[in-house]
Design an enzyme around this catalytic site. Structure first.
Site, PDB file in Angstrom:
ATOM      1  N   CYS A  67      59.430  -2.496  88.035  1.00 25.08           N
ATOM      2  CA  CYS A  67      60.669  -2.298  87.288  1.00 25.08           C
ATOM      3  C   CYS A  67      61.013  -3.512  86.418  1.00 25.08           C
ATOM      4  O   CYS A  67      61.303  -4.596  86.923  1.00 25.08           O
ATOM      5  CB  CYS A  67      61.802  -2.015  88.266  1.00 25.08           C
ATOM      6  SG  CYS A  67      63.369  -1.719  87.433  1.00 25.08           S
TER       7      CYS A  67
ATOM      8  N   LEU B 272      84.039  25.728  89.202  1.00 22.36           N
ATOM      9  CA  LEU B 272      82.831  24.941  88.883  1.00 22.36           C
ATOM     10  C   LEU B 272      82.883  24.361  87.471  1.00 22.36           C
ATOM     11  O   LEU B 272      82.109  23.473  87.143  1.00 22.36           O
ATOM     12  CB  LEU B 272      81.572  25.809  88.996  1.00 22.36           C
ATOM     13  CG  LEU B 272      80.718  25.686  90.245  1.00 22.36           C
ATOM     14  CD1 LEU B 272      79.443  26.487  90.093  1.00 22.36           C
ATOM     15  CD2 LEU B 272      80.360  24.243  90.557  1.00 22.36           C
ATOM     16  N   GLY B 273      83.761  24.888  86.627  1.00 26.34           N
ATOM     17  CA  GLY B 273      83.930  24.325  85.282  1.00 26.34           C
ATOM     18  C   GLY B 273      82.883  24.807  84.289  1.00 26.34           C
ATOM     19  O   GLY B 273      81.913  25.471  84.656  1.00 26.34           O
ATOM     20  N   TYR B 274      83.081  24.458  83.033  1.00 29.83           N
ATOM     21  CA  TYR B 274      82.155  24.819  81.946  1.00 29.83           C
ATOM     22  C   TYR B 274      81.777  26.309  82.041  1.00 29.83           C
ATOM     23  O   TYR B 274      80.655  26.687  82.352  1.00 29.83           O
ATOM     24  CB  TYR B 274      80.893  23.948  81.996  1.00 29.83           C
ATOM     25  CG  TYR B 274      81.206  22.495  81.819  1.00 29.83           C
ATOM     26  CD1 TYR B 274      81.283  21.936  80.541  1.00 29.83           C
ATOM     27  CD2 TYR B 274      81.456  21.676  82.906  1.00 29.83           C
ATOM     28  CE1 TYR B 274      81.595  20.598  80.372  1.00 29.83           C
ATOM     29  CE2 TYR B 274      81.780  20.341  82.743  1.00 29.83           C
ATOM     30  CZ  TYR B 274      81.834  19.810  81.484  1.00 29.83           C
ATOM     31  OH  TYR B 274      82.150  18.497  81.308  1.00 29.83           O
TER      32      TYR B 274
ATOM     33  N   CYS C  53      68.003  -2.149  94.668  1.00 30.45           N
ATOM     34  CA  CYS C  53      66.623  -2.465  94.273  1.00 30.45           C
ATOM     35  C   CYS C  53      65.770  -2.888  95.471  1.00 30.45           C
ATOM     36  O   CYS C  53      64.563  -2.681  95.464  1.00 30.45           O
ATOM     37  CB  CYS C  53      66.624  -3.557  93.212  1.00 30.45           C
ATOM     38  SG  CYS C  53      67.538  -3.057  91.735  1.00 30.45           S
TER      39      CYS C  53
ATOM     40  N   TYR D 198      66.332  21.057  79.059  1.00 28.79           N
ATOM     41  CA  TYR D 198      66.306  20.418  80.371  1.00 28.79           C
ATOM     42  C   TYR D 198      66.057  21.458  81.475  1.00 28.79           C
ATOM     43  O   TYR D 198      65.172  21.292  82.321  1.00 28.79           O
ATOM     44  CB  TYR D 198      67.610  19.642  80.659  1.00 28.79           C
ATOM     45  CG  TYR D 198      67.693  19.394  82.136  1.00 28.79           C
ATOM     46  CD1 TYR D 198      66.857  18.449  82.730  1.00 28.79           C
ATOM     47  CD2 TYR D 198      68.495  20.182  82.959  1.00 28.79           C
ATOM     48  CE1 TYR D 198      66.838  18.276  84.095  1.00 28.79           C
ATOM     49  CE2 TYR D 198      68.475  20.020  84.336  1.00 28.79           C
ATOM     50  CZ  TYR D 198      67.649  19.071  84.902  1.00 28.79           C
ATOM     51  OH  TYR D 198      67.603  18.924  86.258  1.00 28.79           O
TER      52      TYR D 198
ATOM     53  N   ASP E 144      66.945  14.553  83.496  1.00 28.79           N
ATOM     54  CA  ASP E 144      68.398  14.708  83.700  1.00 28.79           C
ATOM     55  C   ASP E 144      69.025  13.316  83.727  1.00 28.79           C
ATOM     56  O   ASP E 144      68.335  12.306  83.515  1.00 28.79           O
ATOM     57  CB  ASP E 144      68.687  15.520  84.971  1.00 28.79           C
ATOM     58  CG  ASP E 144      68.421  14.725  86.242  1.00 28.79           C
ATOM     59  OD1 ASP E 144      67.830  13.623  86.155  1.00 28.79           O
ATOM     60  OD2 ASP E 144      68.805  15.189  87.328  1.00 28.79           O
TER      61      ASP E 144
ATOM     62  N   CYS F  90      68.746   4.264  92.879  1.00 28.72           N
ATOM     63  CA  CYS F  90      68.957   3.680  91.548  1.00 28.72           C
ATOM     64  C   CYS F  90      70.268   4.234  90.981  1.00 28.72           C
ATOM     65  O   CYS F  90      70.314   4.908  89.968  1.00 28.72           O
ATOM     66  CB  CYS F  90      67.765   4.025  90.645  1.00 28.72           C
ATOM     67  SG  CYS F  90      67.735   3.064  89.136  1.00 28.72           S
TER      68      CYS F  90
ATOM     69  N   CYS G 191      63.944   0.031  96.839  1.00 30.61           N
ATOM     70  CA  CYS G 191      63.364   0.926  95.831  1.00 30.61           C
ATOM     71  C   CYS G 191      61.834   0.859  95.794  1.00 30.61           C
ATOM     72  O   CYS G 191      61.265  -0.235  95.743  1.00 30.61           O
ATOM     73  CB  CYS G 191      63.927   0.564  94.457  1.00 30.61           C
ATOM     74  SG  CYS G 191      63.249   1.604  93.162  1.00 30.61           S
TER      75      CYS G 191
ATOM     76  N   TRP H 274      68.636  24.749  98.024  1.00 28.59           N
ATOM     77  CA  TRP H 274      67.810  25.442  97.025  1.00 28.59           C
ATOM     78  C   TRP H 274      66.378  24.895  96.975  1.00 28.59           C
ATOM     79  O   TRP H 274      65.594  25.261  96.127  1.00 28.59           O
ATOM     80  CB  TRP H 274      68.443  25.336  95.629  1.00 28.59           C
ATOM     81  CG  TRP H 274      68.948  23.959  95.299  1.00 28.59           C
ATOM     82  CD1 TRP H 274      68.211  22.937  94.763  1.00 28.59           C
ATOM     83  CD2 TRP H 274      70.264  23.476  95.475  1.00 28.59           C
ATOM     84  NE1 TRP H 274      69.009  21.843  94.611  1.00 28.59           N
ATOM     85  CE2 TRP H 274      70.279  22.143  95.028  1.00 28.59           C
ATOM     86  CE3 TRP H 274      71.443  24.030  95.969  1.00 28.59           C
ATOM     87  CZ2 TRP H 274      71.438  21.351  95.064  1.00 28.59           C
ATOM     88  CZ3 TRP H 274      72.588  23.241  95.998  1.00 28.59           C
ATOM     89  CH2 TRP H 274      72.584  21.932  95.549  1.00 28.59           C
TER      90      TRP H 274
ATOM     91  N   GLU I 266      69.913  24.971  89.230  1.00 30.57           N
ATOM     92  CA  GLU I 266      69.852  24.086  88.057  1.00 30.57           C
ATOM     93  C   GLU I 266      70.988  24.377  87.092  1.00 30.57           C
ATOM     94  O   GLU I 266      71.563  23.468  86.506  1.00 30.57           O
ATOM     95  CB  GLU I 266      68.492  24.201  87.355  1.00 30.57           C
ATOM     96  CG  GLU I 266      67.361  23.497  88.077  1.00 30.57           C
ATOM     97  CD  GLU I 266      67.589  21.997  88.257  1.00 30.57           C
ATOM     98  OE1 GLU I 266      68.309  21.392  87.449  1.00 30.57           O
ATOM     99  OE2 GLU I 266      67.073  21.441  89.238  1.00 30.57           O
TER     100      GLU I 266
HETATM  101 FE1  SF4 Z   1      66.403   1.177  89.809  1.00 35.63          FE
HETATM  102 FE2  SF4 Z   1      64.540  -0.600  89.122  1.00 35.63          FE
HETATM  103 FE3  SF4 Z   1      66.314  -1.226  90.972  1.00 35.63          FE
HETATM  104 FE4  SF4 Z   1      64.466   0.601  91.478  1.00 35.63          FE
HETATM  105  S1  SF4 Z   1      64.141  -1.551  91.100  1.00 35.63           S
HETATM  106  S2  SF4 Z   1      66.648   0.717  91.983  1.00 35.63           S
HETATM  107  S3  SF4 Z   1      64.240   1.569  89.478  1.00 35.63           S
HETATM  108  S4  SF4 Z   1      66.721  -0.800  88.841  1.00 35.63           S
END
Ligand code: SF4
Length: 370
Positions: free
Chosen positions: A215, A89-91, A206, A129, A147, A199, A209, A28, A46
């Site tokens: 963070c 799919l439920g709901y 992390c 949302y 979300d 995450c 990330c 999508w 969505e």
């Molecule tokens: Fe999540 Fe922070 Fe770890 Fe990134 S650094 S994965 S935002 S907890």
């Protein structure tokens, strides 16, 4: 003379640069930096993705698009067909609202989705949302999308320790703060992808990330503890006995249509005793059987978890000839072909093979008569 200090990239720039390299390819979506996908595709995906995972949604999305390529096609389809295509799919209220919304867009807006968050919010079945997500992804409006994945990323980056759902007001403000004016649609999808792939709820990765340096939860070593959640009340349990009535000649089972309103409204169901808090004895449940005949209690049991309760299911098996079957209310379908909600598929999953029936009869030495 002072050398100008390098500006720390903001959260949006970091996440967008990561998204350009690591985005998920989903049916999508449009690739990063390209024109947005059609609003119809964004809306459909969505609505399907609320409370449901990406792998579960993909085949449904593709089926819907091939059966109803435009919002006009979906609006013109009978609601029963839409509900049946949604089965699993439920709901199910979402499917009913999806159809209502398609009709509203087709009949009141000439098939064109409103291009603003406020306009989208006025359509049936579109909550805050979904309106924000469609506005951002399909119309590039800098709407703050929140979300479950985005909530988790924000709660960690800003170390929000207030438990959910109370934390939502604060998280919504943070989402608005970090949403960029440029590429807001890509940003929303980037945050969703970051939450889904890096995450993650139990073990955030992390080290991979892009937000690690920004963070707070990572710095404090509390990433996996966030977001906190208010303790939930125990889920109540309800009980039923399903009546698995088979036509002797071809093995088709009796199904009925549920009333349009309420839980699983308008969907096909396996007849069953009322869903109540105390377990049923077979003899007592027979008052609700769809036909008077010898019912065989089955050994198996199933359970299904709804949002507000868990249903525990026992089953009785009945066989009926085609002539008597024709006098009963309902429809007869082959168990494997029926488009049914998951809970009803679980009931049919209790149907035994012929060998099992013989051994059940021998063990129990009798049947219940309704
Ligand atoms: Fe999540 Fe922070 Fe770890 Fe990134 S650094 S994965 S935002 S907890």
């Amino acid at each position: 003379m002072h050398k100008p200090r390098a500006r720390t990239p903001d959260i949006a720039s970091l996440v967008l640069a990561w998204y350009d390299r690591h985005h998920r390819r989903l049916p999508w979506r449009s690739p990063p930096g390209t024109p947005p996908p059609e609003p119809y595709r964004v809306w459909l995906s969505e609505v399907m993705l609320q409370q449901t995972t990406v792998p579960a949604v993909k085949p449904y999305f593709e089926t819907f698009l091939s059966r109803w390529p435009s919002v006009h096609d979906l609006a013109a389809a009978p609601v029963e067909q839409v509900m049946e295509a949604w089965a699993g799919l439920g709901y199910y209220a979402r499917a009913r609202n999806l159809h209502k919304c398609a009709k509203a867009v087709s009949e009141q807006h000439g098939g064109i989705f409103p291009a603003s968050e406020a306009g989208l919010l006025a359509l049936p079945g579109i909550g805050p949302y979904t309106a924000a997500a469609i506005a951002a992804i399909a119309f590039d409006e800098p709407a703050a999308v929140l979300d479950g994945n985005i909530e988790r990323v924000l709660a960690r980056v800003f170390a929000v320790e207030t438990p959910l759902p109370q934390a939502r007001t604060e998280l919504r403000k943070l989402a608005a703060q970090v949403t960029p004016q440029k590429r807001p649609g890509d940003f929303a999808q980037a945050m969703m992808d970051l939450g889904a792939t890096v995450c993650t709820p139990k073990s955030p990765d992390c080290l991979l990330c892009p937000l690690q340096a920004r963070c707070e939860a990572f710095k404090r070593g509390i990433a996996a503890e966030l977001p906190r959640k208010a303790a939930k009340a125990a889920r109540p349990v309800r009980h039923t006995i399903a009546f698995l009535l088979q036509r002797a000649e071809d093995g088709a089972v009796l199904l009925r249509r549920r009333p349009p309103q309420g839980l699983l409204g308008g969907m096909l169901e396996v007849p069953s005793a009322p869903w109540r808090e105390t377990p049923w004895a077979s003899a007592e449940a027979l008052a609700h059987a769809p036909a008077t005949l010898d019912w065989l209690p089955l050994n198996g049991a199933a359970a299904h978890v709804f949002t507000h309760f868990e249903l525990r299911i026992a089953a009785l098996l009945g066989r009926i000839d085609a002539r008597s079957a024709g006098r009963l209310d309902g429809v007869w379908q082959q168990p494997q072909e029926a488009a049914l909600p998951t809970v009803m598929k679980k009931m049919l999953g209790l149907l035994p093979g012929d060998d099992e029936i013989r051994s059940t009869k021998n063990r129990r030495g009798g049947r219940a008569r309704s």
